[in-house]
Design a protein around this motif. Structure first.
Motif, mmCIF file in Angstrom:
data_model
loop_
_atom_site.group_PDB
_atom_site.id
_atom_site.type_symbol
_atom_site.label_atom_id
_atom_site.label_comp_id
_atom_site.label_asym_id
_atom_site.label_seq_id
_atom_site.Cartn_x
_atom_site.Cartn_y
_atom_site.Cartn_z
ATOM 1 N N VAL A 16 37.642 31.921 16.271
ATOM 2 C CA VAL A 16 37.121 32.207 17.606
ATOM 3 C C VAL A 16 38.049 31.803 18.628
ATOM 4 O O VAL A 16 38.521 32.364 19.434
ATOM 5 C CB VAL A 16 35.733 31.660 17.820
ATOM 6 N N LYS A 20 40.181 34.137 21.419
ATOM 7 C CA LYS A 20 40.021 33.737 22.692
ATOM 8 C C LYS A 20 41.443 33.604 23.444
ATOM 9 O O LYS A 20 41.447 34.149 24.423
ATOM 10 C CB LYS A 20 39.168 32.384 22.944
ATOM 11 N N GLN A 24 40.305 37.705 25.414
ATOM 12 C CA GLN A 24 38.895 37.375 25.466
ATOM 13 C C GLN A 24 38.031 38.505 25.270
ATOM 14 O O GLN A 24 37.075 38.351 24.354
ATOM 15 C CB GLN A 24 38.504 37.296 27.127
ATOM 16 N N LEU A 27 36.548 38.770 21.304
ATOM 17 C CA LEU A 27 35.389 38.135 20.788
ATOM 18 C C LEU A 27 34.074 38.892 20.780
ATOM 19 O O LEU A 27 33.169 38.567 19.765
ATOM 20 C CB LEU A 27 35.175 36.795 21.960
ATOM 21 N N LYS A 28 34.116 40.021 21.245
ATOM 22 C CA LYS A 28 33.099 41.030 20.932
ATOM 23 C C LYS A 28 33.117 41.673 19.467
ATOM 24 O O LYS A 28 31.927 41.950 18.907
ATOM 25 C CB LYS A 28 32.987 42.000 21.936
ATOM 26 N N SER A 30 33.139 39.561 17.001
ATOM 27 C CA SER A 30 32.266 38.649 16.115
ATOM 28 C C SER A 30 31.043 39.334 15.832
ATOM 29 O O SER A 30 30.731 39.284 14.574
ATOM 30 C CB SER A 30 32.288 37.439 17.096
ATOM 31 N N TYR A 61 42.301 40.068 14.608
ATOM 32 C CA TYR A 61 40.986 39.122 14.729
ATOM 33 C C TYR A 61 40.362 39.757 13.269
ATOM 34 O O TYR A 61 40.104 38.454 12.455
ATOM 35 C CB TYR A 61 40.098 39.377 15.754
ATOM 36 N N TRP A 125 30.234 30.236 16.858
ATOM 37 C CA TRP A 125 30.827 29.797 17.895
ATOM 38 C C TRP A 125 31.278 30.673 18.936
ATOM 39 O O TRP A 125 31.694 30.302 20.142
ATOM 40 C CB TRP A 125 32.299 29.354 16.932
ATOM 41 N N THR A 126 31.471 31.832 18.700
ATOM 42 C CA THR A 126 31.677 32.681 19.792
ATOM 43 C C THR A 126 30.607 32.577 21.101
ATOM 44 O O THR A 126 30.847 32.722 22.227
ATOM 45 C CB THR A 126 31.428 34.258 19.383
ATOM 46 N N GLN A 127 29.452 32.380 20.683
ATOM 47 C CA GLN A 127 28.318 32.236 21.767
ATOM 48 C C GLN A 127 28.740 30.662 22.458
ATOM 49 O O GLN A 127 28.310 30.811 23.703
ATOM 50 C CB GLN A 127 26.988 32.121 20.996
ATOM 51 N N HIS A 129 31.834 29.626 23.088
ATOM 52 C CA HIS A 129 33.169 29.653 23.748
ATOM 53 C C HIS A 129 33.188 30.943 24.766
ATOM 54 O O HIS A 129 34.290 31.094 25.044
ATOM 55 C CB HIS A 129 33.942 29.534 22.901
ATOM 56 N N LYS A 130 32.104 31.647 25.012
ATOM 57 C CA LYS A 130 32.235 32.858 25.908
ATOM 58 C C LYS A 130 32.293 32.208 27.408
ATOM 59 O O LYS A 130 31.693 31.366 27.598
ATOM 60 C CB LYS A 130 31.124 33.806 25.624
#
Length: 130
Positions: A16, A20, A24, A27-28, A30, A61, A125-127, A129-130
């Motif tokens: 993630v 990032k 950015q 990340l979607k 994920s 990714y 982790w995506t949630q 680090h957004k």
């Protein structure tokens, strides 16, 4: 035999954070990864090919996630095909797909279970680090 997490959470966070740093919008992916697991290993693996030409960061990714899965499965004693294939290499894509379909059914199931857990960690982790 005791439970071994194989560092899924740590690997997910690394994936993630690397995504990032690159872009950015990657990340979607994920969430798409987690949904794609339901369609099986071959379709999950092949998604990076679809993105290769027009969305290279997103493709990277997906490929990095597959590479991490490959390393984890190797630690667990399961051989997971991981040929480096270009989307234009039809024979290479076909050969890799066939390797995935010919995997032992028990190994396929284990790999899918680990991939589900890895993707769950990636989403978590995506949630964060957004």
């Amino acid at each position: 035999m005791a439970w071994n997490s194989y560092g899924l959470d740590q690997e997910a966070q690394k994936l993630v954070l690397a995504a990032k740093l690159r872009d950015q919008t990657s990340l979607k992916q994920s969430y798409k990864m987690r949904m794609a697991v339901a369609y099986g290993l071959e379709r999950f693996w092949g998604e990076h090919l679809r993105l290769q030409k027009n969305q290279p960061n997103k493709s990277q990714y997906w490929q990095e996630t597959w590479d991490v899965l490959d390393r984890i499965m190797h630690k667990a004693g399961v051989s997971l095909p991981n040929d480096q294939v270009n989307a234009d290499d039809v024979k290479g894509v076909q050969a890799m797909s066939e390797k995935l379909w010919k995997m032992d059914l028990a190994d396929q199931r284990v790999a899918l279970a680990v991939l589900i857990s890895l993707c769950d960690c990636i989403v978590w982790w995506t949630q964060r680090h957004k």
